[in-house]
Design a protein around this motif. Structure first.
Motif, PDB file in Angstrom:
ATOM      1  N   ALA A 106       0.705  -1.194  -0.149  1.00  0.00           N
ATOM      2  CA  ALA A 106       0.026  -0.042   0.193  1.00  0.00           C
ATOM      3  C   ALA A 106       0.972   1.370   0.004  1.00  0.00           C
ATOM      4  N   ALA A 107       1.963   1.198   0.622  1.00  0.00           N
ATOM      5  CA  ALA A 107       2.839   2.368   0.805  1.00  0.00           C
ATOM      6  C   ALA A 107       3.522   2.699  -0.616  1.00  0.00           C
ATOM      7  N   LEU A 108       3.764   1.622  -1.438  1.00  0.00           N
ATOM      8  CA  LEU A 108       4.407   1.709  -2.707  1.00  0.00           C
ATOM      9  C   LEU A 108       3.269   2.556  -3.394  1.00  0.00           C
ATOM     10  N   ARG A 109       2.009   2.206  -3.207  1.00  0.00           N
ATOM     11  CA  ARG A 109       1.279   2.935  -4.221  1.00  0.00           C
ATOM     12  C   ARG A 109       0.819   4.373  -3.640  1.00  0.00           C
ATOM     13  N   GLY A 110       1.294   4.704  -2.496  1.00  0.00           N
ATOM     14  CA  GLY A 110       1.200   6.109  -2.166  1.00  0.00           C
ATOM     15  C   GLY A 110       0.110   6.463  -0.942  1.00  0.00           C
TER      16      GLY A 110
END
Length: 177
Positions: A106-110
């Protein structure tokens, strides 16, 4: 040396702050406001409206199972929710390793809260390898991203704490060498 003493005495305060943020997240996650959050994935329509309307009545284990179904389907906010549930042991046993994997997706997707919580996990090093450098990166992204003000303030506080710890370690290292 004095900086090291400050860092050690603040470990309990950091843990209390992390726990308070976890409780705040779960309180928010079970409200209808969470469904309207801009952090929610804008993918194809799914039966998530019905699912969300039943969420407050569901047991923690059911909430976690539902979050897993949607996380595996690629729903951004469910990936963050599942990661947080796994970290906190909500609805089943805690699993920091799997939690970090879902939060990183989720973090990599912002997703700003996933960035924040991943930074917290990495800074604490509780059941995952502590990595202050990566923690600072994720916390900085949460501070600069579209997070709400409480999340941004908590990310800033933990970021500052980790930065003090890193500088204290560097100072201790310089004194020894």
């Amino acid at each position: 040396m004095r900086s090291g003493a400050i860092v050690r005495s603040d470990q309990g305060a950091l843990h209390k702050l992390q726990m308070a943020v976890g409780v705040l997240f779960f309180a928010c996650a079970t409200t209808s406001a969470w469904a309207e959050s801009p952090q929610r994935d804008c993918g194809p329509p799914e039966p998530s409206v019905e699912w969300l309307s039943q969420l407050p009545q569901a047991t923690p284990a059911v909430q976690r199972a539902r979050a897993r179904v949607f996380a595996e389907a690629g729903v951004l906010w469910s990936q963050c929710s599942l990661g947080t549930m796994l970290a906190e042991g909500f609805g089943g046993p805690s699993d920091a390793g799997e939690s970090a994997q879902w939060l990183k997706r989720a973090a990599l997707r912002g997703h700003a809260y996933a960035q924040f919580h991943l930074g917290v996990l990495l800074s604490a090093g509780d059941s995952v390898a502590r990595d202050d450098a990566q923690a600072l990166v994720w916390l900085e992204l949460a501070i600069q991203g579209p997070a709400d003000e409480p999340t941004r303030a908590a990310a800033q506080a933990i970021h500052d704490f980790v930065l003090i710890r890193v500088r204290a370690h560097e100072t201790r290292h310089d004194l020894v060498c």
